[in-house]
Write a protein that holds these residues in place. Structure first.
Motif, PDB file in Angstrom:
ATOM      1  N   LYS A 152       2.270 -14.292  -5.187  1.00  0.00           N
ATOM      2  CA  LYS A 152       1.215 -13.300  -5.438  1.00  0.00           C
ATOM      3  C   LYS A 152       1.624 -11.932  -4.914  1.00  0.00           C
ATOM      4  CE  LYS A 152      -1.884 -16.166  -7.054  1.00  0.00           C
ATOM      5  NZ  LYS A 152      -2.346 -16.118  -8.413  1.00  0.00           N
ATOM      6  N   VAL A 153       1.327 -10.906  -5.695  1.00  0.00           N
ATOM      7  CA  VAL A 153       1.564  -9.514  -5.310  1.00  0.00           C
ATOM      8  C   VAL A 153       0.214  -8.810  -5.312  1.00  0.00           C
ATOM      9  CG1 VAL A 153       2.763  -7.371  -5.863  1.00  0.00           C
ATOM     10  CG2 VAL A 153       3.859  -9.576  -6.376  1.00  0.00           C
ATOM     11  N   TYR A 154      -0.181  -8.322  -4.132  1.00  0.00           N
ATOM     12  CA  TYR A 154      -1.439  -7.598  -3.978  1.00  0.00           C
ATOM     13  C   TYR A 154      -1.117  -6.125  -3.811  1.00  0.00           C
ATOM     14  CZ  TYR A 154      -3.211 -12.266  -3.111  1.00  0.00           C
ATOM     15  OH  TYR A 154      -3.530 -13.599  -3.232  1.00  0.00           O
ATOM     16  N   ILE A 155      -1.637  -5.315  -4.700  1.00  0.00           N
ATOM     17  CA  ILE A 155      -1.425  -3.871  -4.664  1.00  0.00           C
ATOM     18  C   ILE A 155      -2.764  -3.257  -4.274  1.00  0.00           C
ATOM     19  CG2 ILE A 155      -0.742  -1.859  -6.012  1.00  0.00           C
ATOM     20  CD1 ILE A 155       0.711  -3.878  -7.906  1.00  0.00           C
ATOM     21  N   ALA A 156      -2.792  -2.614  -3.103  1.00  0.00           N
ATOM     22  CA  ALA A 156      -4.080  -2.197  -2.544  1.00  0.00           C
ATOM     23  C   ALA A 156      -4.189  -0.692  -2.346  1.00  0.00           C
ATOM     24  CB  ALA A 156      -4.312  -2.900  -1.210  1.00  0.00           C
ATOM     25  N   LYS A 157      -5.390  -0.183  -2.598  1.00  0.00           N
ATOM     26  CA  LYS A 157      -5.755   1.197  -2.241  1.00  0.00           C
ATOM     27  C   LYS A 157      -6.449   1.215  -0.893  1.00  0.00           C
ATOM     28  CE  LYS A 157      -8.025   3.574  -5.304  1.00  0.00           C
ATOM     29  NZ  LYS A 157      -8.752   4.116  -6.462  1.00  0.00           N
ATOM     30  N   SER A 158      -7.166   0.146  -0.608  1.00  0.00           N
ATOM     31  CA  SER A 158      -7.893  -0.005   0.650  1.00  0.00           C
ATOM     32  C   SER A 158      -8.053  -1.505   0.884  1.00  0.00           C
ATOM     33  CB  SER A 158      -9.261   0.671   0.571  1.00  0.00           C
ATOM     34  OG  SER A 158     -10.118  -0.049  -0.294  1.00  0.00           O
ATOM     35  N   ARG A 159      -8.680  -1.833   1.987  1.00  0.00           N
ATOM     36  CA  ARG A 159      -8.903  -3.244   2.328  1.00  0.00           C
ATOM     37  C   ARG A 159      -9.727  -3.957   1.249  1.00  0.00           C
ATOM     38  NH1 ARG A 159     -11.714  -6.826   6.193  1.00  0.00           N
ATOM     39  NH2 ARG A 159     -10.054  -7.645   7.513  1.00  0.00           N
ATOM     40  N   VAL A 165       0.861  -1.184   0.000  1.00  0.00           N
ATOM     41  CA  VAL A 165       0.000   0.000   0.000  1.00  0.00           C
ATOM     42  C   VAL A 165       0.895   1.231   0.000  1.00  0.00           C
ATOM     43  CG1 VAL A 165      -1.848  -1.200   1.231  1.00  0.00           C
ATOM     44  CG2 VAL A 165      -0.177   0.129   2.528  1.00  0.00           C
ATOM     45  N   GLY A 166       0.414   2.312  -0.581  1.00  0.00           N
ATOM     46  CA  GLY A 166       1.210   3.529  -0.572  1.00  0.00           C
ATOM     47  C   GLY A 166       0.393   4.744  -0.953  1.00  0.00           C
ATOM     48  N   ASN A 167       0.695   5.867  -0.292  1.00  0.00           N
ATOM     49  CA  ASN A 167       0.065   7.135  -0.647  1.00  0.00           C
ATOM     50  C   ASN A 167       0.779   8.286   0.053  1.00  0.00           C
ATOM     51  OD1 ASN A 167      -0.961   7.008   2.023  1.00  0.00           O
ATOM     52  ND2 ASN A 167      -2.870   6.109   1.318  1.00  0.00           N
ATOM     53  N   LYS A 168       0.442   9.486  -0.328  1.00  0.00           N
ATOM     54  CA  LYS A 168       1.041  10.681   0.267  1.00  0.00           C
ATOM     55  C   LYS A 168       0.584  10.838   1.710  1.00  0.00           C
ATOM     56  CE  LYS A 168       3.154  13.687  -1.673  1.00  0.00           C
ATOM     57  NZ  LYS A 168       4.585  13.927  -1.697  1.00  0.00           N
ATOM     58  N   ASN A 169       1.441  11.488   2.502  1.00  0.00           N
ATOM     59  CA  ASN A 169       1.083  11.799   3.887  1.00  0.00           C
ATOM     60  C   ASN A 169      -0.295  12.442   3.940  1.00  0.00           C
ATOM     61  OD1 ASN A 169       3.486  10.916   5.022  1.00  0.00           O
ATOM     62  ND2 ASN A 169       4.433  12.925   4.935  1.00  0.00           N
ATOM     63  N   GLY A 170      -1.100  12.059   4.908  1.00  0.00           N
ATOM     64  CA  GLY A 170      -2.392  12.690   5.112  1.00  0.00           C
ATOM     65  C   GLY A 170      -3.553  12.040   4.391  1.00  0.00           C
ATOM     66  N   LEU A 171      -3.269  11.206   3.393  1.00  0.00           N
ATOM     67  CA  LEU A 171      -4.360  10.522   2.698  1.00  0.00           C
ATOM     68  C   LEU A 171      -4.766   9.283   3.477  1.00  0.00           C
ATOM     69  CD1 LEU A 171      -3.309  10.700  -1.071  1.00  0.00           C
ATOM     70  CD2 LEU A 171      -4.944  12.130   0.150  1.00  0.00           C
ATOM     71  N   LYS A 172      -6.045   9.011   3.494  1.00  0.00           N
ATOM     72  CA  LYS A 172      -6.572   7.832   4.163  1.00  0.00           C
ATOM     73  C   LYS A 172      -6.661   6.685   3.155  1.00  0.00           C
ATOM     74  CE  LYS A 172      -9.158  10.467   7.482  1.00  0.00           C
ATOM     75  NZ  LYS A 172     -10.097  11.535   7.408  1.00  0.00           N
ATOM     76  N   PRO A 173      -6.714   5.434   3.647  1.00  0.00           N
ATOM     77  CA  PRO A 173      -6.891   4.311   2.724  1.00  0.00           C
ATOM     78  C   PRO A 173      -8.071   4.551   1.786  1.00  0.00           C
ATOM     79  CG  PRO A 173      -6.421   3.497   4.911  1.00  0.00           C
ATOM     80  CD  PRO A 173      -6.591   4.993   5.029  1.00  0.00           C
ATOM     81  N   GLY A 174      -7.849   4.291   0.522  1.00  0.00           N
ATOM     82  CA  GLY A 174      -8.875   4.486  -0.487  1.00  0.00           C
ATOM     83  C   GLY A 174      -8.820   5.842  -1.168  1.00  0.00           C
ATOM     84  N   GLU A 175      -8.090   6.802  -0.572  1.00  0.00           N
ATOM     85  CA  GLU A 175      -8.000   8.140  -1.165  1.00  0.00           C
ATOM     86  C   GLU A 175      -6.861   8.257  -2.174  1.00  0.00           C
ATOM     87  OE1 GLU A 175      -9.796  10.792   2.525  1.00  0.00           O
ATOM     88  OE2 GLU A 175      -7.645  10.825   2.172  1.00  0.00           O
ATOM     89  N   GLY A 176      -5.885   7.399  -2.076  1.00  0.00           N
ATOM     90  CA  GLY A 176      -4.751   7.451  -2.993  1.00  0.00           C
ATOM     91  C   GLY A 176      -4.974   6.559  -4.197  1.00  0.00           C
ATOM     92  N   ASP A 177      -3.877   6.158  -4.806  1.00  0.00           N
ATOM     93  CA  ASP A 177      -3.926   5.292  -5.978  1.00  0.00           C
ATOM     94  C   ASP A 177      -3.205   3.993  -5.652  1.00  0.00           C
ATOM     95  OD1 ASP A 177      -4.534   4.442  -8.516  1.00  0.00           O
ATOM     96  OD2 ASP A 177      -3.434   6.021  -9.540  1.00  0.00           O
ATOM     97  N   PHE A 178      -3.177   3.074  -6.585  1.00  0.00           N
ATOM     98  CA  PHE A 178      -2.436   1.834  -6.410  1.00  0.00           C
ATOM     99  C   PHE A 178      -0.944   2.140  -6.475  1.00  0.00           C
ATOM    100  CE2 PHE A 178      -6.520   0.396  -8.166  1.00  0.00           C
ATOM    101  CZ  PHE A 178      -6.897  -0.490  -7.162  1.00  0.00           C
ATOM    102  N   CYS A 179      -0.157   1.480  -5.646  1.00  0.00           N
ATOM    103  CA  CYS A 179       1.281   1.711  -5.558  1.00  0.00           C
ATOM    104  C   CYS A 179       2.004   0.410  -5.890  1.00  0.00           C
ATOM    105  CB  CYS A 179       1.632   2.193  -4.148  1.00  0.00           C
ATOM    106  SG  CYS A 179       3.381   2.482  -3.902  1.00  0.00           S
ATOM    107  N   ALA A 180       2.469   0.306  -7.111  1.00  0.00           N
ATOM    108  CA  ALA A 180       3.161  -0.902  -7.559  1.00  0.00           C
ATOM    109  C   ALA A 180       4.615  -0.905  -7.084  1.00  0.00           C
ATOM    110  CB  ALA A 180       3.119  -0.980  -9.087  1.00  0.00           C
ATOM    111  N   PRO A 181       5.198  -2.079  -6.904  1.00  0.00           N
ATOM    112  CA  PRO A 181       6.599  -2.144  -6.479  1.00  0.00           C
ATOM    113  C   PRO A 181       7.538  -1.649  -7.584  1.00  0.00           C
ATOM    114  CG  PRO A 181       5.782  -4.337  -6.991  1.00  0.00           C
ATOM    115  CD  PRO A 181       4.608  -3.407  -7.072  1.00  0.00           C
TER     116      PRO A 181
END
Length: 140
Positions: free
Chosen positions: A111-118, A77-93
């Motif tokens: 398996k590689v799971y790239i998640a924005k939220s649960r 999972v990955g996003n900018k500081n301050g964003l909550k899960p689901g507010e960002g985009d997918f963050c690939a390795p």
């Protein structure tokens, strides 16, 4: 196999410990071993940038340094500081992390799971993310 959502939750837990004073981009990873152990990793930046370590590699290096070296899946999972899960985009390795994965994981089954939220995630095999991978077999 563990529930994917549990692995994603662990990746979000890891994300809370990121050290990202320069980019402000926080990445968390949760690596599942075939014995059920889960190793969490976060990205750790450095002012010189080259010594920066990605979350995925942090998780792998923690696992390997503890004696685990058989892996089945990773959630990222990955996003900018301050964003909550689901507010960002997918963050690939990144490519370096994909190469580290190829050193230790089967291209067809890991398996590689790239998640924005649960509930919002993409699923790939490592081979799909790293076609024509260069592995130890190529230098034997």
């Amino acid at each position: 196999m563990i529930d994917v959502k549990v692995l994603i939750d662990k990746a979000f837990e890891a994300q809370q410990f990121c050290y990202t004073p320069y980019s402000g981009f926080n990445v968390g990873a949760a690596l599942l071993c075939d014995n059920g152990n889960i190793y969490k990793g976060c990205n750790i930046e450095n002012a010189a940038f080259t010594p920066t370590n990605c979350a995925e590699r942090t998780a792998f290096f923690k696992a390997i340094s503890e004696g685990d070296n058989k892996f089945t899946a990773i959630a990222i999972v990955g996003n900018k500081n301050g964003l909550k899960p689901g507010e960002g985009d997918f963050c690939a390795p990144c490519a370096v992390c994909r190469q580290v994965m190829a050193e230790f994981c089967d291209l067809d089954t890991f398996k590689v799971y790239i998640a924005k939220s649960r509930d919002e995630y993409l699923e790939y095999t490592l081979g799909e993310l790293l076609p024509l991978a260069f592995t130890g077999k190529d230098i034997k």
